[in-house]
Design a protein around this motif. Structure first.
Motif: not given
Lengths: 231, 637, 257
Positions: B25-47
């Protein structure tokens, strides 16, 4: 913002009126007042058919209660100002919202009346000013104008054909204005139901027509000699 | 290449629980230090974007349309499956799992499918809570219908617009996170390259479709949710803009592409009317619940349908499959339609169509009863064809609808590039060789809401990620590649439009690698595609510049990728010398024309490795084990 | 059939733009309107002229990406139909068709018939959702929803966000779009907790994005491809009045920024 935040009522009213929906509610509410006045005014005017004495007595009766008379006048003035100010602000929003207009644009559902509110409104306002100067203060009245001689003033005024014509045109516009405005009031106030909305729309149309017919009947009666022939 | 599917050991019922427990698990306080790219905004991407942002990650979401709400998930009509058993008709998680494995003709990973069935129930709860206006019974409970040949009623629906409503639910959740600042949404922005640093996916290179600006985006993980590649066939039920560019460019950077030949052909689409046709329109499969499919018994019968008496009609699905009748799975229905048309019994001007006739149902339920169930579909049909299906039978024909193949992912939905996750239709997914109706929405949302948020956290918690920024040499090099391709496309100035190449590619694949395939046709397709690709780079005409809104340029880049993917699709189909699900090799059929699997030789997922331009792609096999649903010959007789 | 097209050509946001005349020859009646433009674009490309930019994606009337004015009517002459579903059999030989982009301050033109509708996304961001994070939902049947309420919610939720309502409105108001989302969520029990905060936020956002104000004339309803009724605007007005009346300080502070 902080200066008004102290008073939540002021703040609330500010936010309410800031939205175009709030302005429309103001327009609808003032419209209700003005419509109520029109109904009373029409009923009062219908006394013209009961003869000069009745009409003049009615005028004297209204003037016998100055507090009420001026109270109503003040309320009307506030409503008119509210109605006009909100409509001007909304109209300015409109032109700001579409700075480049269409080369070609068709209206496919809206009534002529609904699209011409910003024409019928100012013309009616101009008429009201003239109407007061003509029959209340007498400044633009007929040569024979006498204070509180309502019946005679009316008859002499309408014998001037241009005045009668202007009156009739204004009442046709008023009819159109009411035709859209009466139903629109309900919509702006959030009253709508698939079953009742069509009824409200139809009722609004009939009320508007009946009122216009009532008002227009007066100059016509004067011109045809049905009213005031004895003068 | 080593394919480690990371399937948890132990009983399948406990596999997902076990996997979740074992995840870091990622510590709740550490999650904001990570960035994620999502390509696409359909059901999978948006959810996924919404759920990751809710957890606290910083998300950048990209879509090529003008708004995330346009993604093609929106067009799904029929419904979404869930093993709720609200109808008390014997449904269960195990049954949904069983049906899906069997429906996929034993080419899916059992553990993934079981997890999908388990999660299906949570999806419905989540969507209801978001305000998705599912159909209701008078008592206020959720309504269900039976769909796509299922023997139980487990499909939830919102009129004929289920995909729209589910997507708007996910879109609204996404917009809520945009408002909170946790998601940065970049619409009208297309991913054109993947940056891999120290063997891990660390960002993407995009082109702003309005200004043409090419830009790098860095992140700790990249998620592709860019949908399927059905438009490789030019005519499909996909949206005009649906494309393979994101997954194809990732493939070229090292992500294995699995089972590209598994394409689904939907039996109930409106037939092609002319050369100008830009796309095909699906009529919901639910129509087969009440419509009867037939063709004339006589070849070349040119009479109008009402002139053909019942005795001279061949209700071929009811005849051949008495127990399932018109509700046989999609691949079976499609192949049979093709077969009768090949015999010369097809209807309509082109002879490429069969009747879907509602006259019996109208007699039984009345026109109003039919209108209530299918009113919007009937209207749509009339708008497109100009014919009134209340009076004349509909004409339908199969069309490419969905692609089961996609980037290979393990149980954690991670591709062969660490840090590159692939979800929804873009991955090679849980549908095996054939997808059942109302399962695509389920899978897209399962991946985005309930799987990726855990598995991505596990990856981030376990990975030691160097700090990188867009000044890194890898980003420079990917940007250069992207710019070079743009320049190259704009400098061809040939004599053929990009659309004409796309049309020709589609026609080739449809004829040689469509509803049925054989060795000769596939070898021919590979040859033809190579020639066509060569011609494309020498004779395509792309006008305008790269630094403006240039729709022709966008299309050209996508077609260039389709021209490469199309070849891999045919190579995969050639390699898979068996019939299974939507992949029908004419050499392998039972005496009565059903698909004949070869479990001895082909019980695997084929994961292809890119071997450079002109190189022969390398095949890696992930063997599939069936411990719970023993492979049998599918029978819908 | 042969048609004459007058199409708005505008190179980019700063170009003033103008109408350009094109001849569309041998148009097949079974083509969709956008297919007719596809064919025109292919011809233009082969002649070396810049093809006409227009938005479209699903081409089956549900994604809401397409849309422009045809002879002054949003999405053209067929009611309840997006321009991608409009077929050429609706037109006849020799017709003169004027094609223009949606025009509104809130929808600036990007190129030709393509406009920027991101203002709609911002209206949704201002409250067009139910705040329920993934995982926190109760069972789907835990809260019963009367069928009529679900049906009314669905009627409003059918909005595809195409922008035709704004384009057709003489005031360029976004009332039908905003009202549709407010009504969809207000009809459902799940939408109640944020109901009044939502309407204040969304209405304020529509103002900030410079949409005009509704004058209840009904042009929007007439061009809406999903036939969203004017009732949704009355519903919005009702909730707005109630929300304004009950507005609390903390909401004001939140909304004031």
């Amino acid at each position: 913002m902080s200066s008004v935040a102290a008073d939540s009522h002021v703040h609330r009213a500010f936010h309410f009126y800031q939205e175009s929906l709030g302005k429309k509610v103001v327009m609808a509410a003032t419209g209700v007042v003005l419509f109520g006045y029109l109904v009373a005014h029409l009923l009062g005017n219908m006394q013209v058919y009961l003869g000069a004495e009745q009409m003049d007595n009615y005028a004297a009766f209204l003037h016998s209660m100055p507090a009420l008379l001026w109270g109503v006048r003040a309320l009307l003035l506030i409503s008119i100002v509210g109605h006009i100010v909100s409509s001007i602000q909304l109209a300015r929003l409109k032109s700001a919202a579409r700075p480049v207009s269409y080369v070609k644009k068709e209206a496919i559902a809206s009534s002529y009346a609904s699209r011409t509110m910003m024409w019928s409104g100012p013309i009616i306002a101009f008429f009201v000013i003239f109407h007061i100067l003509d029959l209340t203060t007498g400044a633009a009245g007929a040569a024979q104008f006498q204070d509180l001689r309502a019946y005679e003033n009316l008859v002499y005024s309408f014998r001037r054909v241009p005045v009668a014509a202007f009156y009739i045109v204004a009442m046709v516009l008023l009819c159109m204005h009411l035709y859209h405005g009466l139903w629109s009031m309900f919509q702006s106030m959030g009253v709508s139901h698939p079953r009742y909305t069509p009824i409200i729309k139809r009722a609004a149309a009939w009320v508007a027509i009946l009122m216009a017919v009532g008002f227009i009947s007066i100059p016509i009666s004067v011109l045809t000699g049905l009213v005031g022939a004895n003068l | 290449m080593q394919l480690d599917s990371r399937i948890p050991s132990g009983p399948i019922e406990k596999a997902w629980d076990k996997a979740r427990f074992e995840m870091k698990l990622v510590n709740p306080a550490n999650k904001r230090k990570y960035s994620v790219i999502v390509v696409g905004s359909g059901l999978a991407g948006a959810s996924a974007s919404a759920s990751l942002a809710e957890l606290g990650y910083n998300v950048k979401c990209f879509c090529f349309q003008d708004s995330p709400r346009r993604a093609h998930s929106i067009a799904a009509q029929g419904g979404i499956n869930a093993a709720k058993n609200y109808q008390n008709d014997g449904d269960s998680i195990y049954r949904l799992f069983y049906d899906t494995v069997k429906g996929g003709d034993f080419r899916a990973r059992e553990a993934n499918v079981y997890r999908l069935a388990q999660i299906s129930v949570n999806i419905i709860d989540q969507c209801v809570a978001q305000g998705v206006p599912f159909a209701r019974e008078y008592g206020g409970t959720l309504a269900n219908r039976s769909f796509g040949g299922a023997q139980v009623s487990r499909t939830f629906y919102a009129r004929g617009q289920t995909g729209q409503q589910l997507l708007l639910g996910a879109y609204q959740a996404l917009e809520r996170q945009v408002a909170s600042g946790k998601v940065k949404m970049l619409a009208r922005t297309e991913m054109l390259g993947l940056a891999v640093i120290d063997g891990r996916a660390r960002g993407i290179v995009t082109r702003d479709l309005i200004t043409g600006k090419v830009e790098s985006h860095v992140a700790d993980a990249v998620v592709l949710a860019s949908g399927g590649y059905g438009n490789v066939y030019y005519l499909s039920t996909n949206a005009k803009g649906s494309n393979c560019t994101a997954i194809w460019r990732a493939h070229k950077r090292g992500a294995a592409f699995a089972n590209p030949c598994f394409t689904q052909i939907h039996p109930t689409c409106i037939p092609v009317s002319g050369e100008y046709q830009s796309k095909l329109t699906l009529m919901s499969e639910s129509l087969r619940n009440d419509g009867r499919i037939w063709v004339p018994k006589k070849k070349g019968d040119k009479r109008t349908p009402e002139q053909i008496p019942d005795a001279e009609r061949d209700y071929y699905l009811e005849r051949r499959y008495p127990s399932f009748g018109n509700l046989v799975p999609r691949d079976v229905a499609s192949r049979n339609a093709k077969a009768v048309c090949d015999e010369g019994r097809g209807v309509g001007e082109t002879g490429l169509g069969v009747y879907l006739d509602f006259s019996d149902a109208i007699q039984r339920l009345g026109a109003d009863g039919i209108r209530e169930r299918y009113g919007n579909l009937f209207e749509m049909y009339e708008r497109i064809t100009g014919e009134d299906p209340y009076r004349v039978p509909m004409r339908i024909f199969p069309a490419i609808h969905y692609t089961m193949g996609g980037l290979w992912v393990d149980y954690h939905l991670m591709s062969t590039i660490p840090g590159l996750f692939v979800i929804g239709e873009a991955n090679f997914s849980d549908h095996g060789a054939n997808r059942l109706g109302a399962s695509a929405l389920m899978q897209g949302l399962a991946d985005g809401y309930f799987i990726l948020p855990y598995t991505l956290g596990n990856y981030l918690a376990g990975a030691k990620l160097e700090k990188v920024d867009t000044a890194h040499a890898e980003f420079r090099s990917v940007e250069n590649e992207v710019n070079a391709m743009t320049r190259r496309l704009l400098s061809i100035r040939g004599k053929r439009t990009v659309s004409s190449f796309h049309r020709e590619l589609g026609k080739t694949l449809w004829e040689d690698c469509g509803m049925s395939r054989n060795r000769a046709s596939l070898e021919g397709a590979i040859r033809k595609i190579r020639v066509l690709r060569e011609e494309f780079w020498g004779n395509a005409d792309v006008l305008g510049g790269g630094e403006e809104l240039n729709q022709a340029l966008e299309h050209a880049g996508r077609v260039a990728d389709f021209l490469e993917l199309g070849e891999l699709l045919a190579i995969d189909a050639l390699q898979r010398d068996e019939s299974c699900g939507g992949h029908f090799r004419e050499e392998h059929q039972t005496p009565d024309g059903e698909a004949l699997r070869d479990d001895e030789r082909f019980c695997y997922a084929a994961a292809w490795e890119y071997a450079g331009a002109g190189g022969q792609p390398v095949l890696n096999k992930e063997p599939l084990k069936f411990e719970y649903v023993p492979p049998t010959q599918r029978s819908y007789k | 059939m042969n048609l004459t097209l007058h199409i708005w050509r505008q190179k980019n946001a700063s170009d003033p733009g103008r109408m350009v005349r094109y001849e569309a020859k041998n148009v097949n009646a079974d083509m969709s309107f956008l297919e007719m433009l596809d064919v025109l674009n292919e011809e233009l490309t082969l002649k070396g002229e810049d093809p006409v930019a227009f938005d479209s994606d699903c081409r089956e009337g549900i994604c809401g990406m397409c849309g422009f004015m045809i002879n002054g009517v949003a999405h053209g002459p067929q009611r309840g139909t997006t321009v991608c579903q409009l077929h050429m059999r609706r037109f006849k030989e020799g017709d003169q068709l004027h094609l223009e982009p949606w025009r509104a301050r809130a929808f600036p033109v990007i190129k030709d018939l393509v406009v920027d509708r991101s203002a709609f996304d911002r209206i949704i961001q201002a409250g067009g959702f139910i705040s329920v994070s993934t995982g926190s939902a109760p069972d789907g049947n835990a809260i019963l929803v009367p069928k009529p309420a679900a049906d009314l919610a669905m009627d409003a939720a059918a909005c595809i966000g195409c922008g035709a309502c704004v384009a057709a409105c003489p005031n360029a108001a976004a009332a039908l779009f905003t009202g549709a989302k407010i009504t969809h969520l207000a009809k459902l029990p799940q939408g109640q907790p944020e109901r009044y905060q939502r309407v204040l936020g969304m209405v304020a956002q529509a103002r900030q994005d410079l949409f005009g104000s509704c004058t209840n004339i009904g042009e929007c309803e007439a061009v809406c491809p999903k036939a969203i009724p004017l009732d949704v605007i009355a519903g919005m007005n009702r909730d707005f009045i109630k929300a304004s009346w009950e507005r609390r300080e903390e909401v004001i502070e939140k909304g004031a920024g």
